[in-house]
Design a protein around this motif. Sequence first.
Motif, PDB file in Angstrom:
ATOM      1  N   PRO A 292      -4.961  17.306  40.529  1.00 11.49           N
ATOM      2  CA  PRO A 292      -5.190  15.899  40.153  1.00 11.49           C
ATOM      3  C   PRO A 292      -4.011  14.996  40.518  1.00 11.49           C
ATOM      4  CG  PRO A 292      -5.945  17.344  38.407  1.00 11.49           C
ATOM      5  CD  PRO A 292      -5.264  18.222  39.409  1.00 11.49           C
ATOM      6  N   GLY A 293      -2.784  15.510  40.342  1.00  6.36           N
ATOM      7  CA  GLY A 293      -1.619  14.700  40.704  1.00  6.36           C
ATOM      8  C   GLY A 293      -1.564  14.417  42.198  1.00  6.36           C
ATOM      9  N   GLU A 294      -1.888  15.426  43.009  1.00  6.03           N
ATOM     10  CA  GLU A 294      -1.883  15.232  44.460  1.00  6.03           C
ATOM     11  C   GLU A 294      -2.998  14.284  44.884  1.00  6.03           C
ATOM     12  OE1 GLU A 294      -0.071  19.450  46.119  1.00  6.03           O
ATOM     13  OE2 GLU A 294      -2.183  19.355  45.531  1.00  6.03           O
ATOM     14  N   GLN A 295      -4.163  14.412  44.265  1.00  7.87           N
ATOM     15  CA  GLN A 295      -5.251  13.487  44.571  1.00  7.87           C
ATOM     16  C   GLN A 295      -4.862  12.052  44.228  1.00  7.87           C
ATOM     17  OE1 GLN A 295      -9.229  14.683  43.213  1.00  7.87           O
ATOM     18  NE2 GLN A 295      -8.504  16.789  43.055  1.00  7.87           N
TER      19      GLN A 295
ATOM     20  N   THR B 150      -9.343   7.296  36.761  1.00 10.06           N
ATOM     21  CA  THR B 150     -10.730   7.594  36.404  1.00 10.06           C
ATOM     22  C   THR B 150     -11.450   8.285  37.550  1.00 10.06           C
ATOM     23  OG1 THR B 150     -10.793   5.656  34.946  1.00 10.06           O
ATOM     24  CG2 THR B 150     -12.904   6.580  35.636  1.00 10.06           C
ATOM     25  N   LEU B 151     -11.213   7.821  38.768  1.00  7.06           N
ATOM     26  CA  LEU B 151     -11.813   8.467  39.942  1.00  7.06           C
ATOM     27  C   LEU B 151     -11.350   9.911  40.067  1.00  7.06           C
ATOM     28  CD1 LEU B 151     -11.473   5.624  42.624  1.00  7.06           C
ATOM     29  CD2 LEU B 151     -13.557   6.343  41.432  1.00  7.06           C
ATOM     30  N   VAL B 152     -10.062  10.134  39.844  1.00  9.54           N
ATOM     31  CA  VAL B 152      -9.515  11.489  39.961  1.00  9.54           C
ATOM     32  C   VAL B 152     -10.111  12.406  38.902  1.00  9.54           C
ATOM     33  CG1 VAL B 152      -7.407  12.879  39.740  1.00  9.54           C
ATOM     34  CG2 VAL B 152      -7.375  10.751  41.045  1.00  9.54           C
ATOM     35  N   SER B 153     -10.308  11.891  37.704  1.00  9.81           N
ATOM     36  CA  SER B 153     -10.840  12.734  36.624  1.00  9.81           C
ATOM     37  C   SER B 153     -12.292  13.105  36.864  1.00  9.81           C
ATOM     38  CB  SER B 153     -10.702  12.015  35.280  1.00  9.81           C
ATOM     39  OG  SER B 153     -11.572  10.898  35.206  1.00  9.81           O
ATOM     40  N   GLN B 154     -13.036  12.257  37.593  1.00 10.96           N
ATOM     41  CA  GLN B 154     -14.463  12.511  37.781  1.00 10.96           C
ATOM     42  C   GLN B 154     -14.769  13.223  39.089  1.00 10.96           C
ATOM     43  OE1 GLN B 154     -17.052  11.933  35.515  1.00 10.96           O
ATOM     44  NE2 GLN B 154     -17.943  13.319  37.020  1.00 10.96           N
ATOM     45  N   PHE B 155     -14.073  12.849  40.171  1.00  9.89           N
ATOM     46  CA  PHE B 155     -14.404  13.384  41.493  1.00  9.89           C
ATOM     47  C   PHE B 155     -13.272  14.264  41.999  1.00  9.89           C
ATOM     48  CE2 PHE B 155     -16.571   9.282  41.117  1.00  9.89           C
ATOM     49  CZ  PHE B 155     -17.885   9.670  41.319  1.00  9.89           C
ATOM     50  N   ASP B 156     -13.595  15.488  42.338  1.00 11.45           N
ATOM     51  CA  ASP B 156     -12.604  16.460  42.832  1.00 11.45           C
ATOM     52  C   ASP B 156     -12.664  16.450  44.356  1.00 11.45           C
ATOM     53  OD1 ASP B 156     -10.675  18.369  42.842  1.00 11.45           O
ATOM     54  OD2 ASP B 156     -11.998  20.029  42.338  1.00 11.45           O
TER      55      ASP B 156
ATOM     56  N   ARG C   9     -14.127  10.536  29.173  1.00  7.99           N
ATOM     57  CA  ARG C   9     -12.721  10.554  28.768  1.00  7.99           C
ATOM     58  C   ARG C   9     -12.016  11.881  29.057  1.00  7.99           C
ATOM     59  NH1 ARG C   9     -11.241   5.371  28.345  1.00  7.99           N
ATOM     60  NH2 ARG C   9     -12.724   4.183  27.081  1.00  7.99           N
ATOM     61  N   LYS C  10     -12.649  12.755  29.816  1.00  7.84           N
ATOM     62  CA  LYS C  10     -12.045  14.076  30.023  1.00  7.84           C
ATOM     63  C   LYS C  10     -10.728  13.982  30.788  1.00  7.84           C
ATOM     64  CE  LYS C  10     -14.793  14.959  34.169  1.00  7.84           C
ATOM     65  NZ  LYS C  10     -15.779  15.830  34.830  1.00  7.84           N
ATOM     66  N   GLY C  11     -10.610  13.030  31.702  1.00  7.19           N
ATOM     67  CA  GLY C  11      -9.363  12.881  32.446  1.00  7.19           C
ATOM     68  C   GLY C  11      -8.207  12.529  31.537  1.00  7.19           C
ATOM     69  N   GLU C  12      -8.453  11.618  30.620  1.00  7.68           N
ATOM     70  CA  GLU C  12      -7.398  11.196  29.695  1.00  7.68           C
ATOM     71  C   GLU C  12      -6.977  12.338  28.779  1.00  7.68           C
ATOM     72  OE1 GLU C  12      -6.601   7.604  26.442  1.00  7.68           O
ATOM     73  OE2 GLU C  12      -8.532   7.801  27.461  1.00  7.68           O
ATOM     74  N   VAL C  13      -7.963  13.076  28.257  1.00  9.87           N
ATOM     75  CA  VAL C  13      -7.655  14.150  27.307  1.00  9.87           C
ATOM     76  C   VAL C  13      -7.048  15.355  28.015  1.00  9.87           C
ATOM     77  CG1 VAL C  13      -8.659  15.776  25.664  1.00  9.87           C
ATOM     78  CG2 VAL C  13      -9.427  13.393  25.691  1.00  9.87           C
ATOM     79  N   TYR C  14      -7.668  15.772  29.131  1.00 10.07           N
ATOM     80  CA  TYR C  14      -7.206  16.987  29.805  1.00 10.07           C
ATOM     81  C   TYR C  14      -5.882  16.792  30.524  1.00 10.07           C
ATOM     82  CZ  TYR C  14     -11.877  18.986  29.067  1.00 10.07           C
ATOM     83  OH  TYR C  14     -13.023  19.470  28.515  1.00 10.07           O
TER      84      TYR C  14
END
Length: 663
Positions: free
Chosen positions: A322-325, A346-352, A430-435
């Motif tokens: 996620p950091g590299e994305q 938000t984009l990073v948390s949803q799209f891999d 909200r998974k990106g924020e929590v994870y």
Amino acid sequence: MTNNLEAENANWLNANYGYLNLAVEQMRQNLECRAAELHNQPPPQIRDYEAELEATRAAMSKPPALEQLCSIFNLSAFERDVLILCLGTEWYANWGDFCASAGMLNGNFPTWSLAFRGEPQLIWGATTPKGTLHRWNLIEVEPSPALHYAPLRINEWTLHYLMGYPCLDEELIGVVNPVEGAEVSVPSHQHLARQAAALWEEDAPNQQIIQLCGVDRASNYAIASSICTQLGLQLHALSSYLLLLNPSNIKHTLKLWERQAKTSKLALLIDADELAEGEMGKPSSLPLILRQLSCPTIVTGRDRAVSENRSCATFDIPKPSPGEQLVVWQETLGEKATQLNGFVETLVSQFDLGASTIQTATTLALGSLDDSEPNTDTLQTQLWNTCRAQARPQLDELAQPIEPVASWDDLILPEEQLQTLRSIVAHVRRKGEVYHNWEFRGKSERGLGIAALFAGVSGTGKTMAAEVIAKELNLDLYRIDLSAVVSKYIGETEKNLRRIFDAADKGGVVLLFDEADALFGKRSTVKDSRDRYANMEVSYLLQRMEAYRGLAILTTNFKGALDAAFLRRIRFIVKFPFPFAPERQRIWERVFPEAMPRENLSYGKLAQLNMAGGNIRNIALNAAFLAAEEEEAVTMERLLRATKSEYVKLERPLTDVEIRGWV
């Protein structure tokens, strides 16, 4: 600098042509000497071509193409002379006359007999399939009743090479294609590319295969291209589709590539996943292909390949973190990244997404905007929709996309169930924020997948709820076709499930496993091999559900049929109750579109029908068709006719209590 190189190359081409001309002239002189000897005539005047050839070679910036070819394939003096003998046919229109006068009384073309000069027993090995000229297709032998007198001609590829214009063999055009260099912008991938390049620098690339194992094809290709760029190799990809069109010709095609690679700084990329897709369940050709190759070879794919005759160095290619994305998004968007107010996260948390896909999505999103400076909301919407399109999985026959149209108002459920459905949306959103931001992922990688079970009898709104969630999240919804996923062949079900999850993981789409108890049933006591493999399918699915980064929704009519271990891994369980009369009345009030004509409908009386929402919709739709055919409005009488048809279909009796006061 470029002009100097072009001038140097032009000088070399002229000198190379002169060298070939001297070699052919020397062969012509030899043929004339043999002709004079055969016909008892005085020999021609002898010219010292060897001295001229040596002088020409010494003055050239690099060896002549003829000598390069002889060195690469380790040709003997005899084999070199055969090449020149065949080359003469392209040099002189009357070369056949020289051949005929030198002993070919029944033909005017080069032959083995003409080349042997009376000593076939010493050099007969050159005519065999293992002989260098034959093995590498440097010359071609025409059909003939006698091999000794079979016409010989130079191969077209060989001719171009000798003339100083090396090119791809005509039979390879389309079967292998150049891979355009792609920038590797992810630090972890750059490190892997440097490691692999260093490995080939230390060890002969002809002896060791590099395997790049990763699910993102674009990343695999980019790393392979980077490896070759560092080593000065030109990378070509093997087209599995064209190769498999003629399976009996695989060995010949690979031999032509080997010849190509020996004369140029080339490397071959084999996409094992593409090859497997082309073979459609047949035994893999990959071991055979790798066994035939001894040139620089890179294999990409999800799984590891094994070569019997060459060692393999395997590199696992992880998806960009996620950091590299996030860094790739910020670099690609430039100044616009700061205007998005955290939307990139938000984009990073949803799209891999891989780096190349991120760059493509950004280009398409920005290109779809007009010249005016877009506002933040417009840019966010375009980026989100473009990411959805780029990440949309290709699931072919295994799943069908569903266009979500239902909204929260269409769901007639108790407040408790509605609140659970809204919680599902919140978890996905909200998974990106929590994870990541709150580092919950650092505690454990297990159990981060979001899975929900919708249980209830048919028609209670389970599929509609999945639509509502997908629409609320602005994500694609795919219904998994279990009849295509489950296979009677051992291991095929797991392969199909892997295809689904790998493809869906990229975009975090919503997966809907309808009537999931058919696939996720209780694991049974192992009585035979069939039970053992059925249990393995359930176990594999449990693992993938836990790791899936998107939302997986399972629906079942029989919650008790599901495996207990599976239920423990479900984050949300929503029971869809059979609607009572008040809920049924609300369903009737919402089931008819605004544009549909209706007369004197009593929703309270319609709610007397002891029917679930799915059946209510069927009755409403059938009544609408009856009204349309009769060019009238929907009435209670037409709804009664449609109701009777629905009850006949369900093989249920229609009671007087249910339809009291309708007509």
